[in-house]
Design a protein around this motif. Structure first.
Motif, PDB file in Angstrom:
ATOM      1  N   ILE A 154       1.203  -8.036   1.909  1.00 42.03           N
ATOM      2  CA  ILE A 154      -0.220  -8.357   1.986  1.00 42.03           C
ATOM      3  C   ILE A 154      -0.787  -8.466   0.574  1.00 42.03           C
ATOM      4  O   ILE A 154      -0.638  -7.550  -0.240  1.00 42.03           O
ATOM      5  CB  ILE A 154      -0.997  -7.284   2.770  1.00 42.03           C
ATOM      6  CG1 ILE A 154      -0.475  -7.195   4.214  1.00 42.03           C
ATOM      7  CG2 ILE A 154      -2.484  -7.588   2.757  1.00 42.03           C
ATOM      8  CD1 ILE A 154      -1.158  -6.108   5.047  1.00 42.03           C
ATOM      9  N   ILE A 155      -1.429  -9.600   0.297  1.00 48.70           N
ATOM     10  CA  ILE A 155      -2.190  -9.750  -0.942  1.00 48.70           C
ATOM     11  C   ILE A 155      -3.647  -9.464  -0.591  1.00 48.70           C
ATOM     12  O   ILE A 155      -4.298 -10.227   0.108  1.00 48.70           O
ATOM     13  CB  ILE A 155      -2.035 -11.156  -1.534  1.00 48.70           C
ATOM     14  CG1 ILE A 155      -0.565 -11.406  -1.897  1.00 48.70           C
ATOM     15  CG2 ILE A 155      -2.908 -11.314  -2.771  1.00 48.70           C
ATOM     16  CD1 ILE A 155      -0.299 -12.779  -2.464  1.00 48.70           C
ATOM     17  N   GLY A 156      -4.136  -8.348  -1.085  1.00 46.36           N
ATOM     18  CA  GLY A 156      -5.473  -7.887  -0.741  1.00 46.36           C
ATOM     19  C   GLY A 156      -5.448  -6.402  -0.471  1.00 46.36           C
ATOM     20  O   GLY A 156      -4.392  -5.841  -0.130  1.00 46.36           O
ATOM     21  N   SER A 157      -6.594  -5.761  -0.634  1.00 43.98           N
ATOM     22  CA  SER A 157      -6.657  -4.321  -0.426  1.00 43.98           C
ATOM     23  C   SER A 157      -7.971  -3.886   0.209  1.00 43.98           C
ATOM     24  O   SER A 157      -8.293  -2.711   0.194  1.00 43.98           O
ATOM     25  CB  SER A 157      -6.463  -3.584  -1.758  1.00 43.98           C
ATOM     26  OG  SER A 157      -7.448  -3.997  -2.702  1.00 43.98           O
ATOM     27  N   GLY A 158      -8.718  -4.854   0.761  1.00 50.85           N
ATOM     28  CA  GLY A 158      -9.994  -4.537   1.385  1.00 50.85           C
ATOM     29  C   GLY A 158      -9.844  -4.134   2.840  1.00 50.85           C
ATOM     30  O   GLY A 158      -8.718  -3.916   3.337  1.00 50.85           O
ATOM     31  N   PRO A 159     -10.965  -4.041   3.554  1.00 51.38           N
ATOM     32  CA  PRO A 159     -10.931  -3.599   4.955  1.00 51.38           C
ATOM     33  C   PRO A 159     -10.060  -4.466   5.853  1.00 51.38           C
ATOM     34  O   PRO A 159      -9.389  -3.948   6.756  1.00 51.38           O
ATOM     35  CB  PRO A 159     -12.409  -3.658   5.382  1.00 51.38           C
ATOM     36  CG  PRO A 159     -13.183  -3.549   4.115  1.00 51.38           C
ATOM     37  CD  PRO A 159     -12.350  -4.229   3.072  1.00 51.38           C
ATOM     38  N   ILE A 160     -10.054  -5.795   5.641  1.00 49.87           N
ATOM     39  CA  ILE A 160      -9.230  -6.676   6.475  1.00 49.87           C
ATOM     40  C   ILE A 160      -7.754  -6.395   6.225  1.00 49.87           C
ATOM     41  O   ILE A 160      -6.957  -6.267   7.165  1.00 49.87           O
ATOM     42  CB  ILE A 160      -9.561  -8.150   6.207  1.00 49.87           C
ATOM     43  CG1 ILE A 160     -10.993  -8.464   6.666  1.00 49.87           C
ATOM     44  CG2 ILE A 160      -8.565  -9.072   6.910  1.00 49.87           C
ATOM     45  CD1 ILE A 160     -11.473  -9.836   6.246  1.00 49.87           C
ATOM     46  N   ALA A 161      -7.368  -6.301   4.960  1.00 47.01           N
ATOM     47  CA  ALA A 161      -5.972  -6.035   4.618  1.00 47.01           C
ATOM     48  C   ALA A 161      -5.505  -4.706   5.196  1.00 47.01           C
ATOM     49  O   ALA A 161      -4.397  -4.608   5.746  1.00 47.01           O
ATOM     50  CB  ALA A 161      -5.807  -6.047   3.098  1.00 47.01           C
ATOM     51  N   LEU A 162      -6.358  -3.687   5.098  1.00 49.12           N
ATOM     52  CA  LEU A 162      -5.976  -2.367   5.598  1.00 49.12           C
ATOM     53  C   LEU A 162      -5.874  -2.359   7.120  1.00 49.12           C
ATOM     54  O   LEU A 162      -4.984  -1.715   7.694  1.00 49.12           O
ATOM     55  CB  LEU A 162      -6.989  -1.325   5.117  1.00 49.12           C
ATOM     56  CG  LEU A 162      -7.046  -1.114   3.599  1.00 49.12           C
ATOM     57  CD1 LEU A 162      -8.130  -0.112   3.240  1.00 49.12           C
ATOM     58  CD2 LEU A 162      -5.694  -0.661   3.057  1.00 49.12           C
ATOM     59  N   GLY A 181      -1.399  -6.658 -10.176  1.00 50.62           N
ATOM     60  CA  GLY A 181      -1.062  -6.620 -11.596  1.00 50.62           C
ATOM     61  C   GLY A 181      -0.996  -5.222 -12.166  1.00 50.62           C
ATOM     62  O   GLY A 181      -1.250  -5.005 -13.351  1.00 50.62           O
ATOM     63  N   GLY A 182      -0.616  -4.261 -11.346  1.00 52.05           N
ATOM     64  CA  GLY A 182      -0.511  -2.881 -11.800  1.00 52.05           C
ATOM     65  C   GLY A 182      -1.765  -2.062 -11.620  1.00 52.05           C
ATOM     66  O   GLY A 182      -1.795  -0.872 -11.947  1.00 52.05           O
ATOM     67  N   LYS A 183      -2.837  -2.670 -11.057  1.00 51.69           N
ATOM     68  CA  LYS A 183      -4.100  -1.942 -10.892  1.00 51.69           C
ATOM     69  C   LYS A 183      -4.106  -1.060  -9.654  1.00 51.69           C
ATOM     70  O   LYS A 183      -4.875  -0.108  -9.567  1.00 51.69           O
ATOM     71  CB  LYS A 183      -5.259  -2.945 -10.798  1.00 51.69           C
ATOM     72  CG  LYS A 183      -5.475  -3.752 -12.072  1.00 51.69           C
ATOM     73  CD  LYS A 183      -6.599  -4.759 -11.889  1.00 51.69           C
ATOM     74  CE  LYS A 183      -6.771  -5.618 -13.134  1.00 51.69           C
ATOM     75  NZ  LYS A 183      -7.828  -6.658 -12.947  1.00 51.69           N
ATOM     76  N   ARG A 184      -3.276  -1.387  -8.692  1.00 51.95           N
ATOM     77  CA  ARG A 184      -3.200  -0.585  -7.480  1.00 51.95           C
ATOM     78  C   ARG A 184      -1.894   0.190  -7.489  1.00 51.95           C
ATOM     79  O   ARG A 184      -0.830  -0.377  -7.710  1.00 51.95           O
ATOM     80  CB  ARG A 184      -3.277  -1.485  -6.243  1.00 51.95           C
ATOM     81  CG  ARG A 184      -3.229  -0.718  -4.923  1.00 51.95           C
ATOM     82  CD  ARG A 184      -3.185  -1.683  -3.758  1.00 51.95           C
ATOM     83  NE  ARG A 184      -2.809  -0.948  -2.558  1.00 51.95           N
ATOM     84  CZ  ARG A 184      -3.601  -0.769  -1.514  1.00 51.95           C
ATOM     85  NH1 ARG A 184      -4.808  -1.259  -1.519  1.00 51.95           N
ATOM     86  NH2 ARG A 184      -3.183  -0.096  -0.464  1.00 51.95           N
ATOM     87  N   ARG A 185      -1.981   1.489  -7.235  1.00 55.97           N
ATOM     88  CA  ARG A 185      -0.819   2.360  -7.302  1.00 55.97           C
ATOM     89  C   ARG A 185      -0.510   2.931  -5.926  1.00 55.97           C
ATOM     90  O   ARG A 185      -1.376   3.026  -5.067  1.00 55.97           O
ATOM     91  CB  ARG A 185      -1.077   3.515  -8.281  1.00 55.97           C
ATOM     92  CG  ARG A 185      -1.452   3.082  -9.692  1.00 55.97           C
ATOM     93  CD  ARG A 185      -0.292   2.429 -10.403  1.00 55.97           C
ATOM     94  NE  ARG A 185      -0.629   2.078 -11.783  1.00 55.97           N
ATOM     95  CZ  ARG A 185       0.186   1.501 -12.627  1.00 55.97           C
ATOM     96  NH1 ARG A 185       1.413   1.196 -12.235  1.00 55.97           N
ATOM     97  NH2 ARG A 185      -0.180   1.202 -13.858  1.00 55.97           N
ATOM     98  N   GLY A 186       0.715   3.348  -5.739  1.00 53.60           N
ATOM     99  CA  GLY A 186       1.087   4.004  -4.502  1.00 53.60           C
ATOM    100  C   GLY A 186       2.465   3.591  -4.053  1.00 53.60           C
ATOM    101  O   GLY A 186       3.014   2.562  -4.500  1.00 53.60           O
ATOM    102  N   PRO A 187       3.063   4.356  -3.146  1.00 56.77           N
ATOM    103  CA  PRO A 187       4.424   4.053  -2.688  1.00 56.77           C
ATOM    104  C   PRO A 187       4.534   2.764  -1.897  1.00 56.77           C
ATOM    105  O   PRO A 187       5.639   2.243  -1.718  1.00 56.77           O
ATOM    106  CB  PRO A 187       4.778   5.270  -1.828  1.00 56.77           C
ATOM    107  CG  PRO A 187       3.456   5.822  -1.378  1.00 56.77           C
ATOM    108  CD  PRO A 187       2.511   5.571  -2.508  1.00 56.77           C
ATOM    109  N   ASP A 188       3.397   2.259  -1.392  1.00 58.11           N
ATOM    110  CA  ASP A 188       3.435   1.021  -0.601  1.00 58.11           C
ATOM    111  C   ASP A 188       3.029  -0.194  -1.416  1.00 58.11           C
ATOM    112  O   ASP A 188       2.714  -1.245  -0.858  1.00 58.11           O
ATOM    113  CB  ASP A 188       2.554   1.151   0.644  1.00 58.11           C
ATOM    114  CG  ASP A 188       1.088   1.400   0.308  1.00 58.11           C
ATOM    115  OD1 ASP A 188       0.770   1.658  -0.879  1.00 58.11           O
ATOM    116  OD2 ASP A 188       0.256   1.351   1.233  1.00 58.11           O
ATOM    117  N   CYS A 189       3.008  -0.091  -2.743  1.00 62.02           N
ATOM    118  CA  CYS A 189       2.596  -1.197  -3.610  1.00 62.02           C
ATOM    119  C   CYS A 189       3.784  -1.695  -4.436  1.00 62.02           C
ATOM    120  O   CYS A 189       4.602  -0.905  -4.903  1.00 62.02           O
ATOM    121  CB  CYS A 189       1.481  -0.757  -4.546  1.00 62.02           C
ATOM    122  SG  CYS A 189      -0.037  -0.291  -3.703  1.00 62.02           S
TER     123      CYS A 189
END
Length: 322
Positions: A154-162, A181-189
């Protein structure tokens, strides 16, 4: 004070939508649609404008000195010159998140169609009934695949993506997000190129920005598996459409589903229509947002935004006169 409220385009509402009126003292005008050359005429006396899709640019806004507020019946604010509004005290509101469930469901429906092909087999049965395809015992005309254990990127991290991630996991899909581009962190990224090389489904659920324009181009499509599918319910310009057409025609993708295109409304001359007879291609006219439930919530919230704006104005006025 009586607010002069103008709704610019009620033809964007489904027949089932019940349009409530603001609580404040007001006059109300509404139009089926407002063309760019009609904006000034329709809003000349307006203090508040409401719109589903009519762009309001600086060339319009600077000729509307009475306008104090714009209530957008949509998620984003890109159809308005927000910088001009901020500089001139015009409040702009939208309804972020209203379509989280309905767009996510539509994305999943497109994924399921590309994998399970129920509509394609229905079209085949129509052909059999009409004598245009052979009657036989078993049909293997279209490939059928399970979505369980498939990898969804999924490209996106807003309510729809979640919400899409939640629904997809319920089907047993493995979900990962692009790391922005490295701005979002976590095991699912994961980095984008890594996602593209490993995913079975790529879903676009991000806004269109200078950074995301043509993010998925020919070079990045070439990284994908030849049977992977691309689903875009975000914004059309995120995917290079010429590259997408070439990839599908040349057998380098397993399917494409689009609810959005770069230039809307979808014109009959759009090159994407060269794919329209393919059963591995789905093309919708930007309707993922428009379920009856979501549309009612959208319009209720757009009017609630007007109520909140007027209430703040009244409160400020009372403080100043106290």
């Amino acid at each position: 004070m009586t607010e002069q409220i103008v709704f610019l385009d009620d033809d964007g509402l489904a027949p089932s939508t019940r349009l409530k009126r603001p609580d404040c003292k007001h006059s109300w005008k509404q139009y089926a649609y407002t063309r760019p050359e009609q904006v000034i005429e329709h809003l000349q006396e307006a203090t508040i404008a409401m719109t589903c899709s009519v762009p309001l640019r600086e060339e319009h806004l600077r000729q509307l000195p009475k306008l104090k507020m714009i209530s957008l019946a949509l998620t984003g604010r890109d159809i308005v010159d927000v910088d001009y509004c901020d500089a001139h005290g015009i409040q702009v509101t939208s309804v972020p998140g209203y379509a989280a469930n309905t767009v996510a469901e539509h994305s999943l429906a497109m994924i399921l169609e590309l994998f399970r092909r129920p509509a394609a087999f229905t079209r085949l049965m129509r052909q059999v009934h009409a004598g245009e395809a052979a009657y036989q015992n078993i049909y293997f005309n279209h490939r059928i695949r399970d979505v369980r254990d498939k990898h969804l990127a999924i490209i996106g991290s807003g309510p729809i993506a979640l919400r899409l991630a939640h629904l997809a996991r319920a089907f047993g899909m493995q979900v990962l997000f692009e790391d922005r581009g490295g701005k979002r962190r976590g095991p699912d990224c994961r980095p984008l190129n890594e996602l593209l090389g490993n995913c079975d489904v790529l879903s676009i659920n991000c806004p269109l920005t200078p950074e995301t324009y043509n993010l998925i181009d020919a070079e990045r499509l070439a990284l994908m598996k030849p049977d992977a599918v691309v689903v875009n319910t975000g914004r059309g310009g995120v995917v290079n459409e010429a590259a997408l057409i070439a990839a599908l025609e040349n057998g380098r993708l397993g399917g494409v589903a689009l609810d959005v295109v770069e230039h809307e409304p979808l014109h009959p001359d759009n090159p994407l229509f060269t794919l329209i007879d393919r059963d591995d291609f789905l093309l919708n006219p930007h309707i993922a947002w428009s379920s009856e439930d979501a549309m009612q919530q959208l319009m209720d919230s757009a009017v609630d935004n007007i109520n909140a704006f007027v209430a703040r104005q009244d409160a400020t006025r009372k403080i100043r006169t106290a």
